[in-house]
Design a protein around this motif. Structure first.
Motif, short mmCIF file in Angstrom:
data_model
loop_
_atom_site.label_atom_id
_atom_site.label_comp_id
_atom_site.label_asym_id
_atom_site.label_seq_id
_atom_site.Cartn_x
_atom_site.Cartn_y
_atom_site.Cartn_z
N LEU A 41 -81.59 88.33 -49.04
CA LEU A 41 -82.57 87.85 -48.07
C LEU A 41 -82.41 86.34 -47.83
O LEU A 41 -82.46 85.88 -46.68
CB LEU A 41 -83.99 88.15 -48.56
CG LEU A 41 -84.45 89.60 -48.48
CD1 LEU A 41 -85.82 89.76 -49.12
CD2 LEU A 41 -84.49 90.08 -47.04
N LEU A 46 -93.96 88.39 -40.01
CA LEU A 46 -93.29 89.53 -39.38
C LEU A 46 -93.54 90.81 -40.18
O LEU A 46 -93.79 91.87 -39.60
CB LEU A 46 -91.79 89.24 -39.28
CG LEU A 46 -90.94 90.33 -38.61
CD1 LEU A 46 -91.36 90.51 -37.16
CD2 LEU A 46 -89.46 89.98 -38.69
N THR A 64 -86.80 84.61 -53.36
CA THR A 64 -86.21 84.30 -52.05
C THR A 64 -86.61 82.91 -51.59
O THR A 64 -85.78 82.14 -51.09
CB THR A 64 -86.67 85.34 -51.01
OG1 THR A 64 -86.26 86.65 -51.44
CG2 THR A 64 -86.07 85.04 -49.65
N LEU A 123 -81.51 84.51 -44.28
CA LEU A 123 -82.44 83.56 -43.66
C LEU A 123 -81.92 82.12 -43.68
O LEU A 123 -82.43 81.28 -42.94
CB LEU A 123 -83.78 83.61 -44.39
CG LEU A 123 -84.55 84.94 -44.31
CD1 LEU A 123 -85.80 84.88 -45.17
CD2 LEU A 123 -84.91 85.28 -42.87
N VAL A 151 -89.74 79.07 -41.88
CA VAL A 151 -89.00 80.34 -41.82
C VAL A 151 -89.64 81.37 -42.74
O VAL A 151 -89.80 82.55 -42.37
CB VAL A 151 -87.53 80.12 -42.19
CG1 VAL A 151 -86.80 81.46 -42.36
CG2 VAL A 151 -86.84 79.29 -41.13
N TYR A 152 -90.03 80.95 -43.93
CA TYR A 152 -90.60 81.88 -44.90
C TYR A 152 -91.94 82.43 -44.40
O TYR A 152 -92.21 83.64 -44.51
CB TYR A 152 -90.80 81.16 -46.24
CG TYR A 152 -91.12 82.09 -47.39
CD1 TYR A 152 -90.14 82.88 -47.95
CD2 TYR A 152 -92.41 82.16 -47.91
CE1 TYR A 152 -90.43 83.73 -49.01
CE2 TYR A 152 -92.71 83.00 -48.96
CZ TYR A 152 -91.71 83.78 -49.50
OH TYR A 152 -92.01 84.62 -50.53
N PHE A 192 -91.28 84.89 -41.71
CA PHE A 192 -90.78 86.13 -42.31
C PHE A 192 -91.93 86.98 -42.86
O PHE A 192 -92.01 88.18 -42.60
CB PHE A 192 -89.78 85.78 -43.43
CG PHE A 192 -89.30 86.95 -44.22
CD1 PHE A 192 -88.51 87.93 -43.64
CD2 PHE A 192 -89.63 87.08 -45.56
CE1 PHE A 192 -88.06 89.02 -44.37
CE2 PHE A 192 -89.19 88.16 -46.31
CZ PHE A 192 -88.40 89.13 -45.71
#
Length: 328
Positions: free
Chosen positions: A22, A55, A143, A26, A48-49, A52
């Motif tokens: 992951l 989403l 991650t 990313l 970004v995290y 993510f």
């Protein structure tokens, strides 16, 4: 000591590998946001995290309302199936002139169902759910920190390398990174193929929610073997409950048709398309890709099959390096 630690912590390998994958997927997005927006990497990782996670939550929120009516209709269908099965069981079966009573085969059914409802079973289900949530938490947290400290890990690796081999390590890192990039591009092309073919096929036969099934099948294709199976089972259930929007056939045979067509798409991908796309991307013979994936699924499970092709490519890079170094 290192070997003992790996064996003792072997259950951590799977979630850590998923977290690493992951983070690798990313990481280009993090680099792009950090460069274009001219912000620090930590801020880019946070953006970004959070996107993510958003989403994932959004997908769950959008899909959750679809399940209650589907489950209600499926329950009604299952009830009718149970009634039909009871009628069949009550009727004696004659085979080669001998009459058999199916009721004797299910005489212990109440006892089996009673044993299945023991408190121990509920405790085990609760324990399994808690364990899975713990693994999910480990994957998400790992991650995040891998994304945050990816550049530091690379710098640390380079610092620990002897000066005479620093150039070699940089070159090996770039070549192995290219192997994984090619693998991810190949996997993305496969997901697009499976998603497009599944959506088009579902639309052609009148399966409700064809677009959603195309997206679902494409996303689940990353989970080798199991992902397409999940999409097929869900498609067959929807086909059995809702039927086709225009094909003049019973729901049962429509569900069989959906299962056969989804399985055919999976068969074409695994037997013909995946070996050729991955082989061309990583300069491997298609037969090596096929045997590696199928053998890994049979011997070591889904996670190993997911990583085996880029691992073979990375091993070949290291092998060529050692070969050239040994022969000067």
């Amino acid at each position: 000591g290192g070997l003992w630690f790996v064996i003792a912590a072997r259950e951590l390998i799977a979630p850590l590998a998923i977290a690493a994958l992951l983070a690798y997927v990313l990481n280009p997005l993090v680099k792009g946001i950090s460069t274009r927006a001219n912000i620090s990497r930590s801020w880019a990782v946070s953006i970004v995290y959070l996107l993510f996670l958003l989403l994932i939550v959004l997908a769950a929120v959008l899909l959750a309302p679809q399940f209650p009516p589907l489950i209600a209709r499926l329950t009604d269908q299952l009830t009718s199936i149970v009634i039909l099965v009871e009628e069949v069981i009550a009727s004696p079966v004659v085979i080669f002139g001998t009459t058999y009573s199916l009721e004797t085969l299910v005489a212990n059914w109440p006892a089996l169902t009673q044993n299945a409802a023991q408190p121990d079973l509920l405790i085990n289900v609760f324990a399994a759910t808690s364990e899975n949530l713990a693994w999910v938490l480990i994957v998400l947290v790992t991650t995040y920190y891998l994304l945050l400290d990816a550049e530091r890990l690379g710098e640390w690796l380079l610092r620990t390398t002897p000066d005479a081999y620093k150039a070699d390590v940089v070159r090996l890192y770039n070549e192995i990174d290219m192997v994984w990039q090619q693998y991810m591009r190949g996997q993305f092309r496969l997901m697009l193929f499976v998603g497009a073919m599944t959506g088009i096929t579902a639309a052609l036969i009148g399966l409700p929610g064809a677009l959603a099934f195309g997206v679902l099948a494409g996303l689940l294709d990353i989970i080798l073997s199991v992902g397409p199976l999940i999409a097929m089972v869900i498609g067959a259930i929807v086909a059995y409950v809702a039927g086709s929007t225009y094909l003049p056939m019973s729901n049962f045979w429509f569900a069989v048709l959906v299962a056969v067509l989804f399985s055919l798409i999976n068969f074409v991908e695994n037997i013909w398309l995946r070996p050729r796309i991955m082989g061309a991307s990583l300069k491997l013979h298609p037969a090596i890709v096929f045997v590696a994936v199928v053998g890994s699924l049979a011997m070591a499970g889904i996670l190993t099959a997911l990583f085996i092709v880029p691992l073979i490519g990375s091993t070949l890079v290291l092998g060529r390096y050692l070969y050239c170094k040994i022969l000067d």
